[in-house]
Scaffold this motif. Structure first.
Motif, PDB file in Angstrom:
ATOM      1  N   ILE A 106       0.868  -1.189   0.000  1.00  0.00           N
ATOM      2  CA  ILE A 106       0.000   0.000   0.000  1.00  0.00           C
ATOM      3  C   ILE A 106       0.892   1.223   0.000  1.00  0.00           C
ATOM      4  O   ILE A 106       1.714   1.396   0.898  1.00  0.00           O
ATOM      5  N   ARG A 107       0.736   2.076  -1.013  1.00  0.00           N
ATOM      6  CA  ARG A 107       1.533   3.296  -1.124  1.00  0.00           C
ATOM      7  C   ARG A 107       0.616   4.501  -0.931  1.00  0.00           C
ATOM      8  O   ARG A 107      -0.398   4.606  -1.596  1.00  0.00           O
TER       9      ARG A 107
ATOM     10  N   VAL B  74       3.654   4.556  -8.498  1.00  0.00           N
ATOM     11  CA  VAL B  74       2.236   4.333  -8.765  1.00  0.00           C
ATOM     12  C   VAL B  74       1.971   4.319 -10.268  1.00  0.00           C
ATOM     13  O   VAL B  74       1.173   3.532 -10.762  1.00  0.00           O
ATOM     14  N   ALA B  75       2.657   5.173 -11.001  1.00  0.00           N
ATOM     15  CA  ALA B  75       2.411   5.302 -12.440  1.00  0.00           C
ATOM     16  C   ALA B  75       2.948   4.122 -13.238  1.00  0.00           C
ATOM     17  O   ALA B  75       2.350   3.718 -14.235  1.00  0.00           O
ATOM     18  N   ILE B  76       4.076   3.544 -12.827  1.00  0.00           N
ATOM     19  CA  ILE B  76       4.722   2.501 -13.619  1.00  0.00           C
ATOM     20  C   ILE B  76       4.398   1.093 -13.113  1.00  0.00           C
ATOM     21  O   ILE B  76       4.158   0.186 -13.902  1.00  0.00           O
ATOM     22  N   VAL B  77       4.390   0.917 -11.808  1.00  0.00           N
ATOM     23  CA  VAL B  77       4.106  -0.399 -11.236  1.00  0.00           C
ATOM     24  C   VAL B  77       2.625  -0.722 -11.478  1.00  0.00           C
ATOM     25  O   VAL B  77       1.769   0.118 -11.217  1.00  0.00           O
TER      26      VAL B  77
ATOM     27  N   VAL C  18      -0.070  -7.510  -4.602  1.00  0.00           N
ATOM     28  CA  VAL C  18      -1.211  -6.684  -4.968  1.00  0.00           C
ATOM     29  C   VAL C  18      -0.825  -5.265  -4.608  1.00  0.00           C
ATOM     30  O   VAL C  18      -0.521  -4.978  -3.444  1.00  0.00           O
ATOM     31  N   ASN C  19      -0.783  -4.382  -5.589  1.00  0.00           N
ATOM     32  CA  ASN C  19      -0.388  -2.988  -5.356  1.00  0.00           C
ATOM     33  C   ASN C  19      -1.619  -2.115  -5.207  1.00  0.00           C
ATOM     34  O   ASN C  19      -2.527  -2.157  -6.046  1.00  0.00           O
ATOM     35  N   VAL C  20      -1.624  -1.327  -4.136  1.00  0.00           N
ATOM     36  CA  VAL C  20      -2.715  -0.404  -3.836  1.00  0.00           C
ATOM     37  C   VAL C  20      -2.098   0.969  -3.618  1.00  0.00           C
ATOM     38  O   VAL C  20      -1.053   1.091  -2.969  1.00  0.00           O
ATOM     39  N   ALA C  21      -2.718   1.998  -4.156  1.00  0.00           N
ATOM     40  CA  ALA C  21      -2.252   3.372  -3.948  1.00  0.00           C
ATOM     41  C   ALA C  21      -3.387   4.181  -3.328  1.00  0.00           C
ATOM     42  O   ALA C  21      -4.542   4.055  -3.745  1.00  0.00           O
TER      43      ALA C  21
END
Length: 162
Positions: free
Chosen positions: A32-33, A45-48, A117-120
């Motif tokens: 989580i970013r 956030v833009a690339i990942v 799992v990437n969360v922004a």
């Protein structure tokens, strides 16, 4: 619901902060970013590939609007209380945690190796609302047995003058 569960953190890079991870129990880890849109969407956030982007700029009052809160961050108890006590905040965070949890089985079924799992979570300056919500999500995911890392990308940047 959140008393006594907030993790420690260490500086990362020039402006960031990494929250000590909760022990992962699942094969999928959630990263989580938190960030501030006024600094631009971060490269992380833009690339990942990011499965969920949560924009809270218009959802909850900005603690920055109170002069006594400007220099504080979402790591301070008074800011946590300010954000979490707003109408609908707890319900919103629970709903987002449930949405994230639904991504975990699908990701682990797709590949045998541990996945991310990437969360922004974005707010205006990346110092208050996004920080609180990112950490609250990590707490709720941990309670469900889902490991997570929290990375605050803009928390140590200078306060944005608006």
């Amino acid at each position: 619901m959140f008393e006594g569960e907030w993790p420690e953190a260490t500086p990362a890079g020039r402006y960031g902060l990494v929250v000590d991870p909760f022990e992962p129990i699942t094969l999928v880890k959630v990263v989580i970013r938190s960030f501030g849109y006024l600094h631009g969407v971060p490269r992380d956030v833009a690339i990942v590939p990011t499965q969920l982007v949560i924009d809270v700029r218009e959802l909850f009052r900005d603690p920055h609007m109170r002069p006594e809160f400007r220099e504080l961050t979402g790591r301070d108890d008074v800011i946590r209380a300010n954000v979490l006590d707003q109408p609908g905040a707890i319900e919103f965070i629970r709903a987002q945690a449930a949405a994230i949890a639904t991504l975990v089985p699908g990701m682990s079924a797709r590949q045998p190796n541990p996945l991310v799992v990437n969360v922004a979570v974005g707010c205006a300056g990346g110092r208050h609302r996004s920080v609180v919500i990112a950490e609250a999500l990590a707490v709720l995911l941990h309670q469900q047995g889902i490991g997570s890392d929290v990375r605050h990308l803009d928390i140590r940047r200078p306060v944005v003058q608006r």
